[in-house]
Design an enzyme around this catalytic site. Structure first.
Site, PDB file in Angstrom:
ATOM      1  N   ASP A   1       0.881  -1.107   0.058  1.00 52.97           N
ATOM      2  CA  ASP A   1      -0.063   0.021  -0.057  1.00 52.97           C
ATOM      3  C   ASP A   1       0.982   1.143   0.012  1.00 52.97           C
ATOM      4  O   ASP A   1       2.176   1.274   0.780  1.00 52.97           O
ATOM      5  CB  ASP A   1      -0.861   0.148   1.279  1.00 52.97           C
TER       6      ASP A   1
ATOM      7  N   GLU B   1      16.081 -13.732  -0.092  1.00 53.79           N
ATOM      8  CA  GLU B   1      16.606 -14.585   0.918  1.00 53.79           C
ATOM      9  C   GLU B   1      15.722 -15.999   1.199  1.00 53.79           C
ATOM     10  O   GLU B   1      16.006 -17.241   1.278  1.00 53.79           O
ATOM     11  CB  GLU B   1      16.718 -14.196   2.414  1.00 53.79           C
TER      12      GLU B   1
HETATM   13  C1  NOJ Z   1      -4.617   2.696  -0.983  1.00 54.28           C
HETATM   14  C2  NOJ Z   1      -5.786   1.693  -0.590  1.00 54.28           C
HETATM   15  O1  NOJ Z   1      -6.135   0.976  -2.212  1.00 54.28           O
HETATM   16  C3  NOJ Z   1      -7.015   2.359  -0.315  1.00 54.28           C
HETATM   17  O2  NOJ Z   1      -8.133   1.635  -0.145  1.00 54.28           O
HETATM   18  C4  NOJ Z   1      -6.623   3.044   1.259  1.00 54.28           C
HETATM   19  O3  NOJ Z   1      -7.852   3.642   1.663  1.00 54.28           O
HETATM   20  C5  NOJ Z   1      -5.439   3.946   1.079  1.00 54.28           C
HETATM   21  N1  NOJ Z   1      -4.480   3.187   0.238  1.00 54.28           N
HETATM   22  C6  NOJ Z   1      -4.942   4.240   2.225  1.00 54.28           C
HETATM   23  O4  NOJ Z   1      -4.160   3.136   2.968  1.00 54.28           O
END
Ligand code: NOJ
Length: 570
Positions: free
Chosen positions: A234, A284
């Site tokens: 993310d 690794e």
């Molecule tokens: C991207 C994710 O896909 C989304 O759903 C989320 O709200 C934001 N990042 C924050 O983590």
């Protein structure tokens, strides 16, 4: 007339050297992720096995045969860790656990084992930019004094103004409002501010502190040891902020564009050290057991060329290519983004990771023709067939194989997206693409959970009855069968997956290209029928293709037998 486009047509240049896979990779062993099709499971909305209205890991496990039958190579699970769910799991309170509403670690182990037995790769979602305000680290930071080592794990700063009543800088949060919230100190007085690029319940971690890197190494190893094949990362272009946290020249750019464009908050050079470290951890594990692991980043940066920096051989294996997902239904636009992606990513030795739908975007069926579900559905099917003919990997979002539309008429009172609650606007809200899946039956909950349980966490519209998996499986003209057939052909035809793409000249509004020397894909973006590029029955088409024509909003694949040799007109 359809012939290979010439370099004189710059918008359709073939650029053969760049379109071929990088030599180093072509010579190396095939790595599964290079042309894999991964199915994104939004766990909350996939299958509720215990009747609490929320999907769970045991539910995912019961549906693995469905996914195997569809023919995907693996699954990516959206966050299922313990979380107060302010952003549906992207606010993690305990990274090494399962949220009790979604199951237990035992459920995870059983799921991982079944994935292994079925030959499905298992990709987890990891959220390193921010944690939950209920994470123990943040709770400790709130209790600790300004300047303490506990606060140093986040971005705490004194406010501006005489009494510190103004935020430390002018940044705005992606989901609305200032990117800073002020805390009450132990004595009850207003004190410092902390940074959150998303909601106040998602404080940003300070990746300049070694404890943060060490903790995430522990988390990665925890899940790798339990059988994960890799991670979707993310906010992979986040993590580090400009060390001085200066004012932004365009403070509301992130909120306005709902994209990571603040140059002081995103895409800082230091982030690349993190990906090198994570890649070394993956290598690794691979060296230990021979199983290739994957790091796929949500690295939302302005251009494909900038994204390529994240894909250097010792960094991320892949990064989602969102320009396709943002492309309107327009042949020239699709042509341009495909060309850019293939050209820029090929130089890295990685492969493009195509995506048309995910849990943050309006579904293609609605996005490509709002207010016209029939046309939208046809365009979504054609786009899917186009994507699955492109070189590289592809990610499918649950429900796109059922042709699900966006549910855009949810009443205000059921909306859960923090974007809605923080901005007061429905623009960009994501509940409509996250409606629990319809599996079977004529009425809610359509097999998502038990009939006698509570209603699913978001209401399903009555018209989902026409989109159940049960119906799709019995209707050979359904999107489900189209996807299944395309995925089957990707597995058996060496021309698909990785390999060169060569554009062909085509009438206005039509895109046509060949893959390898044996497969031709054409898509009609127009509203009028176009001549079919070749004679003969398509191998696969997204809709009916009467002889000699490529109808509007239709894509089709033909095999070499029907393709005239390069250079000759056909
Ligand atoms: C991207 C994710 O896909 C989304 O759903 C989320 O709200 C934001 N990042 C924050 O983590």
């Amino acid at each position: 007339m359809l012939r290979p486009s010439t370099p004189a047509d710059p918008s359709a240049r073939p650029a053969p050297d760049l379109l071929a896979p990088a030599a180093a990779t072509a010579a190396g062993p095939h790595r599964w992720w290079r042309d894999a099709v991964i199915y994104q499971v939004y766990v909350r909305s996939f299958q509720d096995s215990d009747g609490n209205g929320i999907g769970d890991l045991a539910g995912v496990r019961t549906r693995l045969p469905y996914l195997k039958r569809l023919g995907v190579d693996g699954i990516w699970l959206n966050p299922f860790y313990t979380s107060p769910q302010h952003d549906h799991g992207y606010d993690v309170a305990d990274y090494c656990s399962v949220d009790p509403r979604m199951g237990t670690l035992d459920d995870f182990d059983r799921l991982a084992e079944d994935c292994r037995l079925l030959g499905l790769k298992l990709i987890l979602d990891i959220v390193p930019n921010h944690c939950s305000s209920e994470h123990p680290w943040f709770r400790e930071a709130l209790q600790a004094a300004p300047g303490s080592s506990e606060r140093a794990l986040f971005h705490f700063a004194d406010g501006r103004g005489e009494r510190g009543e103004e935020p430390p800088n002018n940044w705005r949060a992606m989901f609305g409002g200032p990117a800073w919230s002020r805390v009450r100190e132990a004595d009850g007085t207003w004190g410092q501010w902390y940074l959150h690029l998303f909601t106040p319940e998602q404080p940003d971690l300070n990746w300049r502190r070694p404890e943060v890197a060490a903790e995430f190494e522990r988390i990665l190893r925890f899940w790798l040891d339990r059988g994960a094949d890799g991670f979707r990362i993310d906010v992979a272009a986040g993590l580090h902020k400009h060390p001085d946290l200066p004012d932004s020249p365009d403070p509301d750019a992130d909120e306005r564009t709902r994209d990571s464009v603040n140059p002081l908050a995103w895409n800082q050079p230091e982030v690349h050290q993190v990906w090198r470290h994570w890649r070394a951890i993956c290598e690794e594990y691979t060296a230990r057991d021979g199983r290739d692991r994957l790091l796929v980043g949500e690295a939302s940066v302005p251009t494909a060329a900038e994204q390529a920096a994240y894909l250097r051989p010792d960094e991320l294996h892949q990064a989602f290519f969102f320009h396709l997902l943002h492309a309107p239904w327009d042949a020239a636009h699709f042509h341009r983004v495909i060309d850019d992606a293939v050209r820029d990513i090929a130089t890295t030795g990685s492969t493009v990771t195509w995506v048309l739908n995910n849990h943050d975007q309006v579904r293609t069926t609605t996005r490509f023709a709002a207010g016209d579900p029939v046309r939208g559905a046809a365009r979504a099917r054609a786009a899917a067939l186009l994507m699955l003919a492109l070189p590289g990997a592809a990610y499918l979002y649950q429900g796109e194989e059922l042709g699900l539309p966006e549910v855009d008429d949810l009443p205000d009172e059921v909306l859960t997206d923090p974007i809605y609650h923080r901005t007061g606007s429905r623009t960009g809200i994501r509940d409509g693409c996250r409606i629990p899946l319809p599996w079977s039956g004529p009425q809610p909950p359509f097999g998502f959970g038990p009939h006698d349980g509570p209603q699913p966490w978001l209401p399903q519209p009555a018209y989902f009855a026409a989109h159940t998996a049960e119906r799709a499986l019995t209707d050979t003209a359904s999107s489900w069968h189209l996807y299944r057939e395309a995925l089957h052909l990707r597995r058996v035809l060496p021309q698909l997956g990785e390999g060169p793409l060569r554009w062909l000249e085509a009438p206005p509004g039509v895109l046509a290209f060949t893959r390898g020397d044996g497969l031709l894909c054409a898509v009609n973006f127009g509203d009028q029928a176009a001549p079919a590029p070749v004679d003969g029955e398509p191998l696969l088409a997204s809709g009916p293709c009467p002889a000699g024509t490529l109808p509007p909003a239709t894509a089709a694949w033909w095999m070499r037998a029907a393709i005239t040799p390069p250079g000759a007109s056909v």
